[in-house]
Design a protein around this motif. Structure first.
Motif, mmCIF file in Angstrom:
data_model
loop_
_atom_site.group_PDB
_atom_site.id
_atom_site.type_symbol
_atom_site.label_atom_id
_atom_site.label_comp_id
_atom_site.label_asym_id
_atom_site.label_seq_id
_atom_site.Cartn_x
_atom_site.Cartn_y
_atom_site.Cartn_z
ATOM 1 N N SER A 228 1.614 -0.926 -0.020
ATOM 2 C CA SER A 228 -0.272 -0.091 -0.241
ATOM 3 C C SER A 228 0.877 1.373 0.482
ATOM 4 O O SER A 228 0.701 2.498 -0.849
ATOM 5 C CB SER A 228 -1.170 -0.405 1.493
ATOM 6 N N CYS A 229 1.976 1.050 0.584
ATOM 7 C CA CYS A 229 2.757 2.162 0.670
ATOM 8 C C CYS A 229 3.220 3.015 -0.099
ATOM 9 O O CYS A 229 2.953 3.857 -1.086
ATOM 10 C CB CYS A 229 3.966 2.275 1.938
ATOM 11 N N ASP A 230 3.406 1.772 -1.749
ATOM 12 C CA ASP A 230 4.594 1.722 -2.763
ATOM 13 C C ASP A 230 2.959 2.559 -3.452
ATOM 14 O O ASP A 230 3.350 3.092 -5.029
ATOM 15 C CB ASP A 230 4.648 1.207 -3.582
ATOM 16 N N TYR A 231 1.954 2.548 -3.008
ATOM 17 C CA TYR A 231 0.631 2.936 -4.559
ATOM 18 C C TYR A 231 -0.357 4.118 -4.034
ATOM 19 O O TYR A 231 -1.205 4.385 -4.211
ATOM 20 C CB TYR A 231 -0.508 1.998 -4.088
ATOM 21 N N GLY A 232 -0.105 4.625 -2.432
ATOM 22 C CA GLY A 232 -0.825 5.288 -2.024
ATOM 23 C C GLY A 232 -2.054 5.190 -1.787
ATOM 24 O O GLY A 232 -3.006 6.194 -1.666
ATOM 25 N N SER A 233 -2.704 4.091 -1.406
ATOM 26 C CA SER A 233 -4.473 3.790 -1.355
ATOM 27 C C SER A 233 -4.028 2.469 0.031
ATOM 28 O O SER A 233 -3.061 1.985 -0.285
ATOM 29 C CB SER A 233 -4.990 2.897 -2.855
ATOM 30 N N ILE A 234 -4.834 2.034 0.045
ATOM 31 C CA ILE A 234 -4.880 0.764 1.516
ATOM 32 C C ILE A 234 -6.438 0.525 2.219
ATOM 33 O O ILE A 234 -7.454 0.623 0.994
ATOM 34 C CB ILE A 234 -5.138 1.163 3.009
ATOM 35 N N LYS A 235 -6.065 -0.890 1.294
ATOM 36 C CA LYS A 235 -7.025 -1.487 1.821
ATOM 37 C C LYS A 235 -8.565 -1.018 2.622
ATOM 38 O O LYS A 235 -7.937 -1.313 3.521
ATOM 39 C CB LYS A 235 -7.183 -3.479 1.338
ATOM 40 N N PRO A 236 -8.778 -1.478 2.472
ATOM 41 C CA PRO A 236 -10.550 -1.663 1.212
ATOM 42 C C PRO A 236 -10.732 -0.601 0.724
ATOM 43 O O PRO A 236 -11.561 -0.021 -0.560
ATOM 44 C CB PRO A 236 -11.852 -2.375 2.243
ATOM 45 N N GLU A 237 -9.831 0.117 0.113
ATOM 46 C CA GLU A 237 -10.471 1.354 -0.872
ATOM 47 C C GLU A 237 -10.160 0.440 -2.256
ATOM 48 O O GLU A 237 -9.110 -0.201 -2.240
ATOM 49 C CB GLU A 237 -9.227 2.796 -0.751
ATOM 50 N N LEU A 238 -11.053 1.213 -2.959
ATOM 51 C CA LEU A 238 -11.041 0.533 -3.917
ATOM 52 C C LEU A 238 -9.734 0.507 -5.509
ATOM 53 O O LEU A 238 -9.169 -0.324 -6.245
ATOM 54 C CB LEU A 238 -12.472 0.816 -4.577
ATOM 55 N N SER A 239 -9.304 1.749 -5.549
ATOM 56 C CA SER A 239 -7.630 2.315 -6.163
ATOM 57 C C SER A 239 -6.924 0.739 -5.875
ATOM 58 O O SER A 239 -5.978 0.844 -6.821
ATOM 59 C CB SER A 239 -7.403 3.546 -5.506
ATOM 60 N N ILE A 240 -7.048 0.642 -4.995
ATOM 61 C CA ILE A 240 -5.350 -0.341 -4.792
ATOM 62 C C ILE A 240 -5.796 -1.482 -5.400
ATOM 63 O O ILE A 240 -5.411 -2.313 -5.240
ATOM 64 C CB ILE A 240 -4.698 -0.400 -3.061
ATOM 65 N N TYR A 241 -6.339 -2.014 -5.240
ATOM 66 C CA TYR A 241 -7.684 -2.931 -6.097
ATOM 67 C C TYR A 241 -7.522 -3.087 -7.499
ATOM 68 O O TYR A 241 -7.166 -3.999 -8.618
ATOM 69 C CB TYR A 241 -8.937 -3.659 -5.979
ATOM 70 N N ARG A 242 -7.751 -2.001 -8.153
ATOM 71 C CA ARG A 242 -7.995 -1.407 -8.943
ATOM 72 C C ARG A 242 -6.746 -0.980 -9.610
ATOM 73 O O ARG A 242 -5.605 -1.562 -11.323
ATOM 74 C CB ARG A 242 -8.301 -0.046 -10.002
ATOM 75 N N ASN A 243 -5.419 -0.778 -8.985
ATOM 76 C CA ASN A 243 -3.654 -1.034 -9.392
ATOM 77 C C ASN A 243 -3.670 -2.517 -9.308
ATOM 78 O O ASN A 243 -2.291 -2.970 -10.719
ATOM 79 C CB ASN A 243 -3.301 -0.640 -8.138
ATOM 80 N N CYS A 244 -3.809 -3.028 -8.605
ATOM 81 C CA CYS A 244 -3.576 -4.746 -9.028
ATOM 82 C C CYS A 244 -3.816 -4.790 -10.190
ATOM 83 O O CYS A 244 -3.035 -5.795 -11.170
ATOM 84 C CB CYS A 244 -3.877 -5.779 -7.717
ATOM 85 N N LEU A 245 -5.078 -5.109 -10.621
ATOM 86 C CA LEU A 245 -5.899 -5.334 -11.938
ATOM 87 C C LEU A 245 -4.972 -4.906 -13.091
ATOM 88 O O LEU A 245 -4.426 -6.136 -13.654
ATOM 89 C CB LEU A 245 -6.996 -5.595 -12.294
ATOM 90 N N GLU A 246 -4.938 -3.695 -12.872
ATOM 91 C CA GLU A 246 -3.823 -3.295 -13.608
ATOM 92 C C GLU A 246 -2.572 -3.688 -13.918
ATOM 93 O O GLU A 246 -1.582 -3.391 -15.133
ATOM 94 C CB GLU A 246 -3.368 -1.734 -14.357
ATOM 95 N N LEU A 247 -2.044 -4.092 -13.588
ATOM 96 C CA LEU A 247 -0.675 -4.620 -12.782
ATOM 97 C C LEU A 247 -0.574 -5.893 -13.551
ATOM 98 O O LEU A 247 0.652 -6.747 -14.182
ATOM 99 C CB LEU A 247 -0.009 -5.149 -11.860
ATOM 100 N N LEU A 248 -1.733 -6.794 -13.124
ATOM 101 C CA LEU A 248 -1.725 -8.135 -13.500
ATOM 102 C C LEU A 248 -1.944 -8.311 -14.628
ATOM 103 O O LEU A 248 -1.766 -9.513 -15.109
ATOM 104 C CB LEU A 248 -2.711 -9.124 -12.297
ATOM 105 N N LYS A 249 -2.867 -7.411 -15.450
ATOM 106 C CA LYS A 249 -3.972 -7.478 -17.267
ATOM 107 C C LYS A 249 -3.893 -8.426 -17.448
ATOM 108 O O LYS A 249 -4.130 -9.076 -17.614
ATOM 109 C CB LYS A 249 -2.720 -7.183 -18.439
ATOM 110 N N VAL A 250 -4.694 -8.675 -16.152
ATOM 111 C CA VAL A 250 -5.994 -10.259 -15.813
ATOM 112 C C VAL A 250 -7.662 -9.564 -15.667
ATOM 113 O O VAL A 250 -7.299 -9.192 -14.688
ATOM 114 C CB VAL A 250 -5.224 -11.364 -15.200
ATOM 115 N N ALA A 251 -8.354 -10.892 -16.121
ATOM 116 C CA ALA A 251 -10.054 -10.121 -16.226
ATOM 117 C C ALA A 251 -9.848 -10.412 -14.322
ATOM 118 O O ALA A 251 -9.328 -11.675 -13.601
ATOM 119 C CB ALA A 251 -10.437 -10.750 -17.172
ATOM 120 N N PRO A 252 -11.250 -9.999 -13.896
ATOM 121 C CA PRO A 252 -10.896 -9.882 -12.292
ATOM 122 C C PRO A 252 -11.409 -11.231 -12.088
ATOM 123 O O PRO A 252 -11.697 -12.306 -11.512
ATOM 124 C CB PRO A 252 -12.142 -8.906 -11.999
#
Length: 257
Positions: A163-187
């Motif tokens: 979270s410290c590298d992305y300025g967002s913590i769970k359960p904020e949705l933005s960190i999950y979106r960061n994860c999806l963007e990085l993985l390039k895999v459908a949810p």
């Protein structure tokens, strides 16, 4: 044919069809995302908290309250270790020396590096079976670097998302979106394991297959009933038909830190 025999055969065939249908309804996933705290590592102990409380000069009950309450900005990367610990003792009108702060960061780091062996072995199994692994954790800078360097098996994870590298913590949705963007895999192609219900629910809102983690045994049972991936079971592992291959593609910034 005797009527009784016909009934038994009908019941047997029906049960067999139901079992086959259940297997066919299991979802396939392409990647697995693990939370860190209380999943891959064991929960902090009372002794851990008392040790840090002693350095701070605060009763451990009050310390535990402040430790959690003031944590979000630290996990998000909005503040650093010295500022976090200074804020904790400041609530009690106390101060800390530089050496005390260094000791607290050390104790905090060491308190989250005891492996949950069952979960670690599960991650190793998934890696061996070709499932790409990702870590998604709320963790501040100092602790995340310590964990990256010292925790066993993280070298098999493709991505370490702190979270410290992305300025967002769970359960904020933005960190999950960061994860999806990085993985390039459908949810719907991701399985996510986390010990906090609010984190699981947030990921599910984005369509990520999310399962609440408590014990390895219970979680493996829930996963096995829904997904076609290998799970640990009494020392044996169900084999997967996965054809995916995994490579170690952790972000370059992790290598340089």
């Amino acid at each position: 044919m005797h009527v009784y025999t016909c009934i038994i055969r009908f019941m047997h065939d029906t049960a067999k069809r139901s079992a086959l249908q259940g297997l066919s309804q299991k979802r396939s996933v392409r990647a697995v995302v693990f939370d860190y705290g209380n999943v891959l590592c064991l929960e902090q102990t009372l002794e851990d908290m008392k040790g840090m409380a002693l350095v701070c000069g605060i009763p451990h009950e009050r310390f535990s309250e402040l430790y959690s309450k003031l944590r979000p900005p630290y996990d998000r990367g909005d503040t650093d270790g010295p500022a976090y610990w200074t804020a904790i003792v400041g609530r009690q009108e106390l101060g800390l020396s530089r050496d005390q702060i260094a000791t607290l960061i050390k104790l905090d780091s060491e308190s989250i590096t005891r492996p949950n062996q069952g979960a670690v072995q599960w991650a190793k199994l998934l890696h061996h079976e070709g499932f790409p692994l990702t870590l998604l954790s709320n963790m501040p800078l100092e602790l995340s670097r310590h964990v990256t360097q010292s925790f066993p098996s993280l070298s098999t994870f493709e991505y370490l998302i702190y979270s410290c590298d992305y300025g967002s913590i769970k359960p904020e949705l933005s960190i999950y979106r960061n994860c999806l963007e990085l993985l390039k895999v459908a949810p719907q192609d991701i399985l996510y394991l986390d010990d906090r219900a609010e984190n699981v629910e947030a990921a599910a809102r984005l369509g990520i297959n999310s399962v609440l983690f408590d014990t390895v045994e219970n979680t493996a049972s829930r996963v096995e009933s829904r997904f076609d991936i290998p799970v640990p079971s009494y020392g044996r592992c169900r084999q997967s038909s996965s054809q995916y291959s995994s490579t170690n593609r952790r972000p370059d910034r992790m290598k340089s830190d």
